[in-house]
Structures are given as structure tokens and as C-alpha cells.
Scaffold this motif. Structure first.
Motif, PDB file in Angstrom:
ATOM      1  N   UNK A  91      13.257  11.822   4.138  1.00  0.00           N
ATOM      2  CA  UNK A  91      12.206  12.176   3.806  1.00  0.00           C
ATOM      3  C   UNK A  91      11.209  11.299   2.819  1.00  0.00           C
ATOM      4  N   UNK A  92      11.939  10.867   2.024  1.00  0.00           N
ATOM      5  CA  UNK A  92      11.332  10.136   0.906  1.00  0.00           C
ATOM      6  C   UNK A  92      10.995   8.856   1.489  1.00  0.00           C
ATOM      7  N   UNK A  93      11.512   8.163   2.445  1.00  0.00           N
ATOM      8  CA  UNK A  93      11.167   6.884   2.882  1.00  0.00           C
ATOM      9  C   UNK A  93      10.063   7.150   3.943  1.00  0.00           C
ATOM     10  N   UNK A  94       9.889   8.115   4.499  1.00  0.00           N
ATOM     11  CA  UNK A  94       8.583   8.584   5.374  1.00  0.00           C
ATOM     12  C   UNK A  94       7.472   8.510   4.596  1.00  0.00           C
ATOM     13  N   UNK A  95       7.703   9.572   3.347  1.00  0.00           N
ATOM     14  CA  UNK A  95       6.539   9.673   2.387  1.00  0.00           C
ATOM     15  C   UNK A  95       6.174   8.261   1.858  1.00  0.00           C
ATOM     16  N   UNK A  96       6.918   7.419   1.562  1.00  0.00           N
ATOM     17  CA  UNK A  96       6.552   6.147   0.877  1.00  0.00           C
ATOM     18  C   UNK A  96       5.569   5.200   2.203  1.00  0.00           C
ATOM     19  N   UNK A  97       6.255   5.513   3.329  1.00  0.00           N
ATOM     20  CA  UNK A  97       5.638   4.696   4.633  1.00  0.00           C
ATOM     21  C   UNK A  97       4.186   5.281   4.903  1.00  0.00           C
ATOM     22  N   UNK A  98       4.142   6.655   4.984  1.00  0.00           N
ATOM     23  CA  UNK A  98       2.828   7.111   5.062  1.00  0.00           C
ATOM     24  C   UNK A  98       1.746   6.675   4.082  1.00  0.00           C
ATOM     25  N   UNK A  99       2.282   6.969   2.722  1.00  0.00           N
ATOM     26  CA  UNK A  99       1.254   6.633   1.740  1.00  0.00           C
ATOM     27  C   UNK A  99       0.887   5.166   1.696  1.00  0.00           C
ATOM     28  N   UNK A 100       1.996   4.289   2.145  1.00  0.00           N
ATOM     29  CA  UNK A 100       1.660   2.740   1.956  1.00  0.00           C
ATOM     30  C   UNK A 100       0.845   2.451   3.050  1.00  0.00           C
ATOM     31  N   UNK A 101       0.782   2.943   4.468  1.00  0.00           N
ATOM     32  CA  UNK A 101       0.177   2.657   5.439  1.00  0.00           C
ATOM     33  C   UNK A 101      -0.959   3.162   5.583  1.00  0.00           C
ATOM     34  N   UNK A 102      -1.351   4.328   4.968  1.00  0.00           N
ATOM     35  CA  UNK A 102      -2.300   5.328   4.985  1.00  0.00           C
ATOM     36  C   UNK A 102      -2.936   5.654   6.335  1.00  0.00           C
TER      37      UNK A 102
END
Length: 275
Positions: A91-102
Motif C-alpha cells: 500500500x505504501x509503495x502504491x501511495x508513493x507511486x501515485x504521489x510521485x507520478x501524479x
């Protein structure tokens, strides 16, 4: 379009994006928008003769080649194939991916998909959807101010609920590009999947023959999907055009992220549907 869009496809395996959303990925890229295809697992179980790190390396190279065919970017994460769970780490990895790629739009699996890896990715994306806006969750990566629209990739499953066709797209013009992308996944479309389906003896041995064979397979899959959702195609495109559509992609919008209001629908999909 004057404003650039960002499409993130979160699949469980290196070829999931192409099979279910290759058409929209290709169309976004042809319009100049950004597309990233992420495989959450490394795909190291998906073969009958190879496994482990050699297979993972092969599939990573295939994913990169497929993305490059349309000018997209790709990432293959290190989670083991067929052993994925919707953990806090994921979940944390996906949160970071969504935030980073926007992204403006995220496409992923449904939670009642057949494959446990697909369900794990779907659950993790569902759980991440609201949390991408919460600063104290994964605080090392700045939040997005608003959830993207999240939509589910198409599947055939009807229990407990069939796919709801919130968006239907004519991707007939993208068929050749989808086939070209999938042809990059040689370990899958010419080896593992035919073996698993009992059709390995039907795969031609020469490259032109294989490409023609793959085109027939994928065209049949997309045509069957168009037939299944012909009523929705008529509602979107009108009877005359819908009758001629031979390939379509279909997405169900998640209730856990931003709603697909009229403005979002026009921005994310309407420009394709009006062409």
C-alpha cells in the motif's frame, strides 16, 4: 488537447496493461500524453520452462520494449509472482507511486478478478486511494491535493458483480499497436500462455507467422468484448458507428477515488470518443 494528461496503469504482471488497456495507452501517447505502465510483480512464475531471476529479467526487458513501442515508460517491481498480498508495504509503495507520478487517471484490476495477484493489487490501490491525500501517511513523499480518477480494467467475471461499463472506448484504430506491444512479451504470448491454454502446438515458428497468429488472437478478444458491450457502444457512439466497432476497451470507475463527473469524463475520455 491543449493540456497534458498523465495515465498510470497499475497491473500485477508485466503484460497486464497491454492486454486490458493497450488501446487507451496507445491513444494517450499518440495525443502526446504521458503514460506509465507498472507491473507490481516481477513475473518470475509465469512460464513452463523458466523461473526465478532469469525469467524476471526477461520479462522486465519485454515490458521495457513494449512500453517503448508507443513511447511510454515502464517499471517492474520486485514482488514475487503468484505470491502477492495487499500488505501495508505494498500500500505504501502504491501511495508513493501515485504521489510521485501524479496521474490524472489510474487503471487497475478489480477486487473480484480471478488471479490472486490481481486482487491484491486492486485491494492495495483501493486502500491507497484516499490516503494519497493524507500528509502523515508515507510522509517522505508529498501528497497529491486531489485523488486521481481510478478505474478498473476489464474482465469477464460476473460474481459477485459483473464489470459495470462506465466508460467504453472504440480502440479499433489502435489494434496494430496493441499487437505490436504484446508481441514484445514473447515469453507470454508465444510460449507460456499458449502452453497454459493448450494451444502451444498452434503457434507458428516464424516471426511473420507468429505476428499474424497473435493479431488474430487479440482481434478476436477485442471483438468479443465489443460484442459484449455493444449496447453501451451504441449509447456512446450512436448506432451506425457502434455497429462498425471491432475492438473496444471498457472501464468501471472506482467509488473510492475522485468521481468521474462530466468535466472529468470529457477531459479523460471525451476527446477520444468524439473522434
Amino acid at each position: 488537447m491543449s493540456s497534458s494528461l498523465r495515465l498510470l496503469i497499475l497491473g500485477a504482471h508485466p503484460d497486464d496493461a497491454e492486454f486490458t488497456a493497450g488501446g487507451i495507452a496507445s491513444r494517450y501517447r499518440r495525443a502526446g500524453h504521458e503514460v506509465k505502465m507498472v507491473s507490481v510483480t516481477c513475473g518470475d512464475a509465469g512460464h513452463h520452462e523458466m523461473s526465478g531471476p532469469p525469467l524476471a529479467a526477461r520479462r522486465r526487458a519485454e515490458a521495457a520494449a513494449s512500453a517503448a513501442a508507443i513511447g511510454a515508460s515502464s517499471a517492474v517491481w520486485e514482488h514475487p509472482d503468484a505470491r502477492l498480498l495487499p500488505t501495508l508495504e505494498l500500500r505504501g509503495q502504491i501511495i508513493r507511486e501515485i504521489r510521485s507520478f501524479a496521474p490524472d487517471l489510474v487503471l487497475t484490476h478489480r477486487t473480484n478478478d480471478y488471479h490472486p495477484d490481481h486482487r491484491a493489487v486492486a485491494q492495495a490501490v483501493q486502500d491507497a486511494s484516499y490516503l494519497v491525500t493524507v500528509p502523515n501517511v508515507e510522509p517522505d513523499t508529498p501528497i497529491v491535493k486531489r485523488d486521481p480518477v481510478v478505474a478498473f480494467l476489464p474482465d469477464r467475471f460476473t460474481r459477485p458483480n459483473p464489470l459495470r461499463a462506465d466508460v467504453v472506448l472504440d480502440v479499433s484504430s489502435e489494434l496494430e499497436r496493441v499487437v505490436a506491444m504484446l508481441a514484445c512479451h514473447r515469453s507470454q504470448v508465444f510460449e507460456w500462455l499458449p502452453f497454459n491454454r493448450g494451444t502451444l502446438d498452434q503457434v507458428p515458428t516464424d516471426d511473420p507467422g507468429r505476428l499474424a497468429w497473435l493479431r488474430q488472437w487479440i482481434a478476436g478478444e477485442l471483438s468479443a468484448r465489443a460484442d459484449r458491450f455493444r449496447g453501451q457502444l451504441v449509447a456512446t457512439y450512436g448506432s451506425a458507428r457502434a455497429a462498425a466497432i471491432e475492438a473496444c476497451e471498457v472501464f468501471e470507475v472506482s467509488e473510492y477515488a475522485s468521481p468521474l463527473d462530466d468535466a472529468a469524463r470529457a477531459r479523460l475520455f471525451g476527446w477520444m470518443q468524439s473522434e
